[in-house]
Scaffold this motif. Structure first.
Motif, PDB file in Angstrom:
ATOM      1  N   VAL A  39      -2.614-119.968  55.561  1.00 35.57           N
ATOM      2  CA  VAL A  39      -2.674-120.321  54.146  1.00 35.57           C
ATOM      3  C   VAL A  39      -2.421-119.046  53.343  1.00 35.57           C
ATOM      4  O   VAL A  39      -3.183-118.084  53.434  1.00 35.57           O
ATOM      5  N   LEU A  40      -1.319-119.036  52.589  1.00 33.83           N
ATOM      6  CA  LEU A  40      -0.940-117.863  51.806  1.00 33.83           C
ATOM      7  C   LEU A  40      -1.532-117.898  50.402  1.00 33.83           C
ATOM      8  O   LEU A  40      -1.791-116.851  49.812  1.00 33.83           O
ATOM      9  N   ALA A  41      -1.726-119.087  49.862  1.00 38.63           N
ATOM     10  CA  ALA A  41      -2.316-119.248  48.528  1.00 38.63           C
ATOM     11  C   ALA A  41      -2.920-120.643  48.436  1.00 38.63           C
ATOM     12  O   ALA A  41      -2.356-121.601  48.952  1.00 38.63           O
ATOM     13  N   GLY A  42      -4.073-120.729  47.799  1.00 37.47           N
ATOM     14  CA  GLY A  42      -4.716-122.023  47.599  1.00 37.47           C
ATOM     15  C   GLY A  42      -5.799-122.356  48.604  1.00 37.47           C
ATOM     16  O   GLY A  42      -6.244-123.496  48.664  1.00 37.47           O
ATOM     17  N   GLN A  43      -6.251-121.375  49.366  1.00 41.32           N
ATOM     18  CA  GLN A  43      -7.268-121.651  50.378  1.00 41.32           C
ATOM     19  C   GLN A  43      -8.536-122.253  49.764  1.00 41.32           C
ATOM     20  O   GLN A  43      -9.191-123.086  50.386  1.00 41.32           O
ATOM     21  N   PRO A  63     -13.762-127.033  53.830  1.00 40.71           N
ATOM     22  CA  PRO A  63     -14.126-126.026  54.836  1.00 40.71           C
ATOM     23  C   PRO A  63     -13.682-126.448  56.234  1.00 40.71           C
ATOM     24  O   PRO A  63     -13.564-127.638  56.535  1.00 40.71           O
ATOM     25  N   ARG A  64     -13.441-125.471  57.083  1.00 45.11           N
ATOM     26  CA  ARG A  64     -13.057-125.756  58.468  1.00 45.11           C
ATOM     27  C   ARG A  64     -14.235-126.377  59.214  1.00 45.11           C
ATOM     28  O   ARG A  64     -15.376-125.982  59.021  1.00 45.11           O
ATOM     29  N   THR A  65     -13.918-127.337  60.064  1.00 45.23           N
ATOM     30  CA  THR A  65     -14.945-127.985  60.877  1.00 45.23           C
ATOM     31  C   THR A  65     -15.213-127.130  62.111  1.00 45.23           C
ATOM     32  O   THR A  65     -14.445-126.231  62.449  1.00 45.23           O
ATOM     33  N   GLU A  66     -16.294-127.436  62.808  1.00 43.06           N
ATOM     34  CA  GLU A  66     -16.593-126.721  64.055  1.00 43.06           C
ATOM     35  C   GLU A  66     -15.461-126.887  65.067  1.00 43.06           C
ATOM     36  O   GLU A  66     -15.072-125.934  65.742  1.00 43.06           O
ATOM     37  N   ASP A 107      -8.703-115.233  59.051  1.00 43.99           N
ATOM     38  CA  ASP A 107      -9.455-115.987  58.036  1.00 43.99           C
ATOM     39  C   ASP A 107      -8.583-116.956  57.245  1.00 43.99           C
ATOM     40  O   ASP A 107      -9.098-117.828  56.555  1.00 43.99           O
ATOM     41  N   HIS A 108      -7.271-116.796  57.312  1.00 41.26           N
ATOM     42  CA  HIS A 108      -6.352-117.669  56.578  1.00 41.26           C
ATOM     43  C   HIS A 108      -5.746-118.742  57.477  1.00 41.26           C
ATOM     44  O   HIS A 108      -4.867-119.485  57.047  1.00 41.26           O
ATOM     45  N   SER A 109      -6.186-118.802  58.726  1.00 39.44           N
ATOM     46  CA  SER A 109      -5.646-119.766  59.676  1.00 39.44           C
ATOM     47  C   SER A 109      -6.295-121.131  59.501  1.00 39.44           C
ATOM     48  O   SER A 109      -7.501-121.236  59.283  1.00 39.44           O
ATOM     49  N   ARG A 110      -5.452-122.163  59.616  1.00 46.29           N
ATOM     50  CA  ARG A 110      -5.933-123.537  59.600  1.00 46.29           C
ATOM     51  C   ARG A 110      -5.105-124.345  60.586  1.00 46.29           C
ATOM     52  O   ARG A 110      -3.980-123.988  60.922  1.00 46.29           O
ATOM     53  N   LEU A 111      -5.678-125.467  61.007  1.00 48.02           N
ATOM     54  CA  LEU A 111      -4.918-126.451  61.772  1.00 48.02           C
ATOM     55  C   LEU A 111      -4.421-127.470  60.759  1.00 48.02           C
ATOM     56  O   LEU A 111      -5.217-128.105  60.068  1.00 48.02           O
ATOM     57  N   SER A 112      -3.105-127.623  60.678  1.00 50.96           N
ATOM     58  CA  SER A 112      -2.555-128.503  59.634  1.00 50.96           C
ATOM     59  C   SER A 112      -2.949-129.955  59.834  1.00 50.96           C
ATOM     60  O   SER A 112      -2.957-130.740  58.889  1.00 50.96           O
ATOM     61  N   ASP A 146      -2.038-129.471  45.218  1.00 49.86           N
ATOM     62  CA  ASP A 146      -0.804-129.098  44.540  1.00 49.86           C
ATOM     63  C   ASP A 146      -0.768-127.582  44.354  1.00 49.86           C
ATOM     64  O   ASP A 146      -1.734-126.983  43.900  1.00 49.86           O
ATOM     65  N   GLY A 147       0.338-126.958  44.755  1.00 53.69           N
ATOM     66  CA  GLY A 147       0.474-125.515  44.628  1.00 53.69           C
ATOM     67  C   GLY A 147       0.101-124.734  45.880  1.00 53.69           C
ATOM     68  O   GLY A 147       0.235-123.516  45.912  1.00 53.69           O
ATOM     69  N   LEU A 148      -0.355-125.414  46.916  1.00 48.78           N
ATOM     70  CA  LEU A 148      -0.706-124.762  48.175  1.00 48.78           C
ATOM     71  C   LEU A 148       0.513-124.049  48.750  1.00 48.78           C
ATOM     72  O   LEU A 148       1.631-124.557  48.670  1.00 48.78           O
ATOM     73  N   LYS A 149       0.293-122.860  49.318  1.00 55.91           N
ATOM     74  CA  LYS A 149       1.372-122.120  49.980  1.00 55.91           C
ATOM     75  C   LYS A 149       0.925-121.808  51.398  1.00 55.91           C
ATOM     76  O   LYS A 149      -0.174-121.274  51.599  1.00 55.91           O
ATOM     77  N   ILE A 150       1.781-122.146  52.358  1.00 52.13           N
ATOM     78  CA  ILE A 150       1.441-121.920  53.763  1.00 52.13           C
ATOM     79  C   ILE A 150       2.616-121.285  54.504  1.00 52.13           C
ATOM     80  O   ILE A 150       3.750-121.348  54.053  1.00 52.13           O
ATOM     81  N   ARG A 151       2.298-120.702  55.664  1.00 51.22           N
ATOM     82  CA  ARG A 151       3.325-120.209  56.583  1.00 51.22           C
ATOM     83  C   ARG A 151       3.108-120.909  57.913  1.00 51.22           C
ATOM     84  O   ARG A 151       1.986-120.933  58.427  1.00 51.22           O
TER      85      ARG A 151
END
Length: 108
Positions: A57-61, A66-69, A83-88, A98-103
């Protein structure tokens, strides 16, 4: 009037595109990325069991739930997670994103 969710996506080669998704589509970010032909394997089908839908997540985190266990456990298996990692697969698309930025991670 139906709102549009705009998400900026950078692929593993640095190419940036903006996706426009209708609000109320009731899909996960993983499903939209796959449909948009990003190299998301999603071998577990969105159950937070494989981490092949990893994104940064580059912007909008702050807009995300919140991330689940289960998500944290899978992210712990990735060498490049931070800390910016997520599972899509764990991100449900709502108008608030709206406006989220991801890589898209290069190891999917």
């Amino acid at each position: 009037m139906e709102e549009t969710i705009r998400i900026t996506v950078e692929d593993q080669h640095g190419e940036v595109r903006q996706l426009e998704i209708p609000d109320g589509i009731n899909l996960s970010l993983m499903e939209v990325l796959k449909a948009s032909e990003y190299p998301i394997l999603a071998t577990c089908g969105g159950m937070a069991l494989c981490a092949t839908c990893h994104v940064q997540v580059l912007a909008g985190q702050e807009k995300l739930e919140p991330r689940t266990e289960a998500e944290l456990d899978m992210l712990d298996t990735l060498p490049d997670a931070d800390d910016h990692s997520r599972l899509s697969c764990q991100i449900r698309l709502t108008a608030s994103l709206d406006g989220l930025k991801i890589r898209v991670s290069g190891n999917n």
